[in-house]
Design an enzyme around this catalytic site. Sequence first.
Site, PDB file in Angstrom:
ATOM      1  N   HIS A 147      -0.550 -24.070  27.282  1.00  0.00           N
ATOM      2  CA  HIS A 147       0.673 -24.852  27.440  1.00  0.00           C
ATOM      3  C   HIS A 147       1.890 -24.009  27.115  1.00  0.00           C
ATOM      4  O   HIS A 147       1.788 -22.908  26.559  1.00  0.00           O
ATOM      5  CB  HIS A 147       0.637 -26.104  26.548  1.00  0.00           C
ATOM      6  CG  HIS A 147       0.715 -25.816  25.073  1.00  0.00           C
ATOM      7  ND1 HIS A 147       1.514 -26.519  24.211  1.00  0.00           N
ATOM      8  CD2 HIS A 147       0.087 -24.883  24.289  1.00  0.00           C
ATOM      9  CE1 HIS A 147       1.385 -26.066  22.978  1.00  0.00           C
ATOM     10  NE2 HIS A 147       0.519 -25.079  23.003  1.00  0.00           N
ATOM     11  N   HIS A 153       4.803 -34.368  26.237  1.00  0.00           N
ATOM     12  CA  HIS A 153       4.288 -33.002  26.306  1.00  0.00           C
ATOM     13  C   HIS A 153       2.973 -33.007  27.076  1.00  0.00           C
ATOM     14  O   HIS A 153       2.219 -33.984  27.036  1.00  0.00           O
ATOM     15  CB  HIS A 153       4.068 -32.413  24.906  1.00  0.00           C
ATOM     16  CG  HIS A 153       3.751 -30.948  24.914  1.00  0.00           C
ATOM     17  ND1 HIS A 153       4.716 -29.989  25.140  1.00  0.00           N
ATOM     18  CD2 HIS A 153       2.580 -30.281  24.768  1.00  0.00           C
ATOM     19  CE1 HIS A 153       4.147 -28.785  25.099  1.00  0.00           C
ATOM     20  NE2 HIS A 153       2.856 -28.940  24.881  1.00  0.00           N
ATOM     21  N   CYS A 156       6.925 -27.381  29.575  1.00  0.00           N
ATOM     22  CA  CYS A 156       5.519 -27.803  29.567  1.00  0.00           C
ATOM     23  C   CYS A 156       5.060 -28.361  30.910  1.00  0.00           C
ATOM     24  O   CYS A 156       4.036 -27.931  31.462  1.00  0.00           O
ATOM     25  CB  CYS A 156       5.271 -28.797  28.436  1.00  0.00           C
ATOM     26  SG  CYS A 156       6.083 -30.415  28.636  1.00  0.00           S
TER      27      CYS A 156
END
Length: 347
Positions: free
Chosen positions: A323, A311, A263
């Site tokens: 993402h 994240h 990520c």
Amino acid sequence: MASHRSPRRTPQPGQGWPARITVLSAAAAGAAGALVPAAPAGAKPDDQPSAAGLNSRIDRLYEEAEVATEKYNGVAERAGKLREQVANAQDGVARGQARVNRLRDSLGSLAGAQYRSGGLDPAVALMLTEDPDSYLDKAATLDRIGSRQTARLRQLQSAQRHLAQQRSEAAAKLEQLDGLQKSLKQQKKDVQQKLAAARRLLGRLTAEQRANRDGHRSKSAAGVDLGGSKPSSERAAAAVAAVKSALGRPYAWGAAGPGSFDCSGLTQWAYKQAGTSIPRTSQAQRSAGRQVPLSQARPGDLVVYRDDASHVGMYVGGGQVVHAPHPGAPVRYDPVGMMPVSSVTRP
């Protein structure tokens, strides 16, 4: 017939790990089995966890793996910088030793010339000892050598002191690097165990359940009044274009492009394409600019998720982020409200 086995090569830390995650994680599956209890012998189908229950456990394992991955990324970044420092320190030691050698050769030449002209003065002999400091401390003897010899001796003294300091600093950095490499090994093991356990649970879902697995994770972004569809700057626009160009590329933990990403590796890579450097981890990216309310999000903003900032994705407009979700899921669009938003940062 005698069998011949190809020699096995041990991978070096930090080299090629993302590409080998599938093989390594499979090998770790046995060790991770304790994380996923097997169904009791003779259990009836009704006793098995529901698909929703399995998905919840898989999501939790992916979240834990992501936390471990971001810790790994942070340690890897520090280790990379320290490797450069170690290399520079070792180069400095080599240059320092060369200078000491040159000064000793110069003093030797002076001694030789003096010897040929009538004998070696004991003071000059002292200049060639391993410890010129002890000689210089005896100031009363300095009148026995010339000013040129005194200057050379003081240069040698300074060079030796500096060389000793460089060696000490290089040794300390090597010791620190060794500690970071051990930490990297442990972080790598943690990620492998989490991903292996998640893969075991995925194997208990039907093909249809696996195909639809991510549907239950997305939450509607309806009712979120976001700031607009135009990026906040030209570099933000360039970062959005870069992150969209990565759509469909695979997730790989510890990877920062261009072929695969985790990520924070994705968002760092996208901004790098825009000519802007941002930190490697999602936690550090949260502080990589000005924080704005979610209601004012603009394309190019970094959307950081969960309280621990484990994240991150990039807002691209229309209530969507791009993402890198988790292993097995490629870089993709998802609603900005797919999980709890911790902060929005505008680099």
